[in-house]
Scaffold this motif. Structure first.
Motif, PDB file in Angstrom:
ATOM      1  N   VAL A   1       6.131  14.158  -5.406  1.00  0.00           N
ATOM      2  CA  VAL A   1       7.167  13.742  -4.459  1.00  0.00           C
ATOM      3  C   VAL A   1       8.368  13.165  -5.196  1.00  0.00           C
ATOM      4  CG1 VAL A   1       5.408  13.148  -2.724  1.00  0.00           C
ATOM      5  CG2 VAL A   1       6.413  11.329  -4.160  1.00  0.00           C
ATOM      6  N   ARG A   2       9.458  13.110  -4.461  1.00  0.00           N
ATOM      7  CA  ARG A   2      10.659  12.396  -4.894  1.00  0.00           C
ATOM      8  C   ARG A   2      10.849  11.213  -3.963  1.00  0.00           C
ATOM      9  NH1 ARG A   2      16.230  12.757  -3.287  1.00  0.00           N
ATOM     10  NH2 ARG A   2      15.699  14.408  -1.800  1.00  0.00           N
ATOM     11  N   ILE A   3      10.906  10.016  -4.528  1.00  0.00           N
ATOM     12  CA  ILE A   3      11.118   8.825  -3.713  1.00  0.00           C
ATOM     13  C   ILE A   3      12.587   8.768  -3.306  1.00  0.00           C
ATOM     14  CG2 ILE A   3      11.079   6.302  -3.719  1.00  0.00           C
ATOM     15  CD1 ILE A   3       8.669   6.458  -5.614  1.00  0.00           C
TER      16      ILE A   3
ATOM     17  N   ALA B   1       4.535  10.091  -7.110  1.00  0.00           N
ATOM     18  CA  ALA B   1       5.745  10.429  -7.871  1.00  0.00           C
ATOM     19  C   ALA B   1       5.521  10.433  -9.383  1.00  0.00           C
ATOM     20  CB  ALA B   1       6.870   9.454  -7.518  1.00  0.00           C
ATOM     21  N   GLU B   2       4.326  10.044  -9.818  1.00  0.00           N
ATOM     22  CA  GLU B   2       4.028   9.988 -11.251  1.00  0.00           C
ATOM     23  C   GLU B   2       3.925  11.380 -11.855  1.00  0.00           C
ATOM     24  OE1 GLU B   2       0.343   7.986 -11.632  1.00  0.00           O
ATOM     25  OE2 GLU B   2       1.206   5.977 -11.531  1.00  0.00           O
ATOM     26  N   GLY B   3       4.246  11.462 -13.130  1.00  0.00           N
ATOM     27  CA  GLY B   3       3.978  12.673 -13.884  1.00  0.00           C
ATOM     28  C   GLY B   3       2.610  12.553 -14.533  1.00  0.00           C
ATOM     29  N   CYS B   4       2.578  12.507 -15.839  1.00  0.00           N
ATOM     30  CA  CYS B   4       1.321  12.417 -16.584  1.00  0.00           C
ATOM     31  C   CYS B   4       0.509  11.193 -16.186  1.00  0.00           C
ATOM     32  CB  CYS B   4       1.624  12.357 -18.079  1.00  0.00           C
ATOM     33  SG  CYS B   4       0.184  12.036 -19.110  1.00  0.00           S
ATOM     34  N   ARG B   5      -0.805  11.409 -16.003  1.00  0.00           N
ATOM     35  CA  ARG B   5      -1.715  10.311 -15.655  1.00  0.00           C
ATOM     36  C   ARG B   5      -2.773  10.094 -16.736  1.00  0.00           C
ATOM     37  NH1 ARG B   5      -2.498  11.860  -9.227  1.00  0.00           N
ATOM     38  NH2 ARG B   5      -0.415  11.188  -8.566  1.00  0.00           N
ATOM     39  N   CYS B   6      -2.499  10.575 -17.922  1.00  0.00           N
ATOM     40  CA  CYS B   6      -3.455  10.386 -19.011  1.00  0.00           C
ATOM     41  C   CYS B   6      -3.511   8.913 -19.414  1.00  0.00           C
ATOM     42  CB  CYS B   6      -3.037  11.208 -20.232  1.00  0.00           C
ATOM     43  SG  CYS B   6      -3.111  12.997 -19.975  1.00  0.00           S
ATOM     44  N   ALA B   7      -4.626   8.516 -19.985  1.00  0.00           N
ATOM     45  CA  ALA B   7      -4.762   7.158 -20.498  1.00  0.00           C
ATOM     46  C   ALA B   7      -3.734   6.923 -21.594  1.00  0.00           C
ATOM     47  CB  ALA B   7      -6.167   6.948 -21.038  1.00  0.00           C
TER      48      ALA B   7
ATOM     49  N   ALA C   1      10.410   6.168   2.097  1.00  0.00           N
ATOM     50  CA  ALA C   1      10.316   7.595   2.394  1.00  0.00           C
ATOM     51  C   ALA C   1      10.258   8.419   1.116  1.00  0.00           C
ATOM     52  CB  ALA C   1      11.518   8.033   3.238  1.00  0.00           C
ATOM     53  N   VAL C   2       9.607   9.582   1.230  1.00  0.00           N
ATOM     54  CA  VAL C   2       9.513  10.515   0.091  1.00  0.00           C
ATOM     55  C   VAL C   2       9.733  11.934   0.590  1.00  0.00           C
ATOM     56  CG1 VAL C   2       7.924   9.107  -1.268  1.00  0.00           C
ATOM     57  CG2 VAL C   2       6.999  10.756   0.374  1.00  0.00           C
ATOM     58  N   GLU C   3      10.126  12.797  -0.340  1.00  0.00           N
ATOM     59  CA  GLU C   3      10.204  14.235  -0.100  1.00  0.00           C
ATOM     60  C   GLU C   3       9.233  14.926  -1.049  1.00  0.00           C
ATOM     61  OE1 GLU C   3      13.363  17.998  -0.224  1.00  0.00           O
ATOM     62  OE2 GLU C   3      13.990  15.997  -0.868  1.00  0.00           O
ATOM     63  N   LYS C   4       8.418  15.820  -0.526  1.00  0.00           N
ATOM     64  CA  LYS C   4       7.461  16.514  -1.367  1.00  0.00           C
ATOM     65  C   LYS C   4       8.200  17.569  -2.198  1.00  0.00           C
ATOM     66  CE  LYS C   4       2.945  18.806  -1.240  1.00  0.00           C
ATOM     67  NZ  LYS C   4       1.775  19.132  -0.385  1.00  0.00           N
ATOM     68  N   ILE C   5       7.960  17.583  -3.505  1.00  0.00           N
ATOM     69  CA  ILE C   5       8.651  18.521  -4.390  1.00  0.00           C
ATOM     70  C   ILE C   5       7.713  19.526  -5.064  1.00  0.00           C
ATOM     71  CG2 ILE C   5      10.572  16.945  -4.823  1.00  0.00           C
ATOM     72  CD1 ILE C   5       9.249  16.222  -7.500  1.00  0.00           C
ATOM     73  N   ALA C   6       6.400  19.280  -4.976  1.00  0.00           N
ATOM     74  CA  ALA C   6       5.451  20.202  -5.606  1.00  0.00           C
ATOM     75  C   ALA C   6       4.053  19.964  -5.012  1.00  0.00           C
ATOM     76  CB  ALA C   6       5.419  19.996  -7.112  1.00  0.00           C
TER      77      ALA C   6
ATOM     78  N   MET D   1       0.827  -1.207   0.000  1.00  0.00           N
ATOM     79  CA  MET D   1       0.000   0.000   0.000  1.00  0.00           C
ATOM     80  C   MET D   1       0.863   1.258   0.000  1.00  0.00           C
ATOM     81  SD  MET D   1      -3.024  -0.997   2.689  1.00  0.00           S
ATOM     82  CE  MET D   1      -3.696   0.670   2.693  1.00  0.00           C
ATOM     83  N   VAL D   2       1.883   1.257   0.842  1.00  0.00           N
ATOM     84  CA  VAL D   2       2.770   2.420   0.931  1.00  0.00           C
ATOM     85  C   VAL D   2       3.537   2.613  -0.376  1.00  0.00           C
ATOM     86  CG1 VAL D   2       4.773   3.396   2.130  1.00  0.00           C
ATOM     87  CG2 VAL D   2       2.972   2.240   3.437  1.00  0.00           C
ATOM     88  N   LYS D   3       4.068   1.531  -0.918  1.00  0.00           N
ATOM     89  CA  LYS D   3       4.820   1.600  -2.179  1.00  0.00           C
ATOM     90  C   LYS D   3       3.943   2.138  -3.301  1.00  0.00           C
ATOM     91  CE  LYS D   3       5.663  -2.243  -4.389  1.00  0.00           C
ATOM     92  NZ  LYS D   3       6.273  -3.537  -4.795  1.00  0.00           N
ATOM     93  N   GLN D   4       2.723   1.641  -3.408  1.00  0.00           N
ATOM     94  CA  GLN D   4       1.835   2.080  -4.478  1.00  0.00           C
ATOM     95  C   GLN D   4       1.440   3.541  -4.321  1.00  0.00           C
ATOM     96  OE1 GLN D   4      -1.330  -0.842  -4.303  1.00  0.00           O
ATOM     97  NE2 GLN D   4      -0.212  -2.306  -5.569  1.00  0.00           N
ATOM     98  N   ALA D   5       1.174   3.965  -3.067  1.00  0.00           N
ATOM     99  CA  ALA D   5       0.820   5.372  -2.836  1.00  0.00           C
ATOM    100  C   ALA D   5       1.968   6.286  -3.211  1.00  0.00           C
ATOM    101  CB  ALA D   5       0.433   5.575  -1.375  1.00  0.00           C
TER     102      ALA D   5
END
Length: 327
Positions: free
Chosen positions: A289-291, A269-275, A317-322, A260-264
């Motif tokens: 975020v940056r992983i 951390a994803e960019g574009c989420r278009c189909a 762990a992640v760091e928020k970048i935007a 669950m944590v890995k998937q979240a």
């Protein structure tokens, strides 16, 4: 000799898992505000508070016994600590009471604590006979493990043990429980552990590296405390409370929670989420975020020699970048 063994056990009991790695992941800075959603006995919180001056920490735990021990441990930090008796998914209310809209870092150390495992009266472990409780918050009024074992249907028990315990013998175990409780209630951890052990095929028992009841107890504990639901509710909220540069560190001990944590984190951390069939991005989404680690951080040999319970711990762990953008 007995006194030395007892002192060693107490020392391990109060040592947090992956302490240096967790501190490095959070990178606490002077004057920052931090959230420890699973305070336990205050080991990680103490390290965060001691790492830099003027840090403030909001610590949460639903176990009143653990909260009291943490209060004593963190007393030296005075007004820099703010402790609340609540679920970690309710962190927003606690932060609201403090007037905090953001935290510079947040930490979860998920799973059962040494305090809970070592106290037979809490009913978490089969190594000491106790009542079938397993509630992290015994004042919650929620159904205990006794209710699950003695009242839930065969199908629900089987599904619980198979899904949360990832137990291949879930059907046999659930049937053994249902058959046994028709004669007498199953009241103690020893009774349940004995039932599960007998339900295991002899060949499996002979080859088992752990007690046959390990996965069943794990499943019941997770069900009683709604641990997966609790984690999901936290993950759904926490990113909005981190500023750019803020960090989140999560330690898990179970494959379902780690997934669950890995998937979240990957989703954030994803960019574009278009189909995939859309040739050009129209969503405008940018990574939030940056992983921090390509693979989860795990305990090394030195830590495992002192604290064997750290063997299944995984830190992500992640760091928020935007801030969130697009859809």
């Amino acid at each position: 000799m007995m006194q030395t063994m007892h002192e060693n056990a107490e020392q391990v009991r109060h040592v947090p898992v992956l302490p240096l790695e967790t501190l490095a992941a959070l990178a606490p800075r002077a004057g920052g505000r931090y959230l420890d959603g699973t305070l336990g006995m205050g080991g990680h919180a103490s390290a965060v508070l001691a790492s830099a001056p003027d840090i403030e920490l909001c610590g949460l735990d639903r176990d009143e016994d653990a909260l009291e021990l943490a209060k004593q441990r963190l007393a030296t930090f005075g007004a820099r600590t703010h402790l609340f008796h609540c679920r970690y998914s309710g962190f927003a209310d606690a932060l609201g009471q403090l007037g905090w809209s953001k935290v510079d870092g947040a930490l979860l150390d998920i799973g059962v604590s040494s305090l809970q495992l070592d106290e037979a009266g809490r009913g978490f472990s089969f190594y000491g006979d106790g009542p079938l409780d397993m509630r992290m918050d015994q004042s919650s009024g929620q159904p205990s493990a006794w209710h699950w074992v003695n009242r839930e249907s065969f199908d629900k028990l089987k599904d619980c043990i198979a899904t949360l315990g990832e137990e291949p013998q879930a059907g046999r175990i659930a049937r053994a429980i249902v058959d046994a409780r028709q004669k007498d209630a199953i009241d103690t951890t020893a009774q349940l552990a004995n039932l599960v052990e007998k339900a295991y095929p002899a060949a499996w028992r002979a080859k088992a590296r752990r007690h046959p009841a390990t996965r069943t107890f794990q499943a019941l504990r997770m069900a009683v405390n709604d641990e997966l639901g609790e984690l999901q509710r936290f993950l759904d909220q926490i990113l909005a409370y981190l500023p750019v540069g803020g960090r989140l560190a999560v330690i898990t001990f179970h494959s379902l929670e780690d997934r669950m944590v890995k998937q979240a984190m990957r989703h954030w951390a994803e960019g574009c989420r278009c189909a995939r069939h859309i040739p050009r991005c129209v969503c405008g989404h940018q990574p939030e975020v940056r992983i921090l680690h390509k693979k989860p951080v795990q305990a090394g040999s030195d830590e495992l020699a002192v604290n064997p319970r750290a063997s299944s711990a995984k830190l992500r762990a992640v760091e928020k970048i935007a801030e969130a953008s697009g859809s």
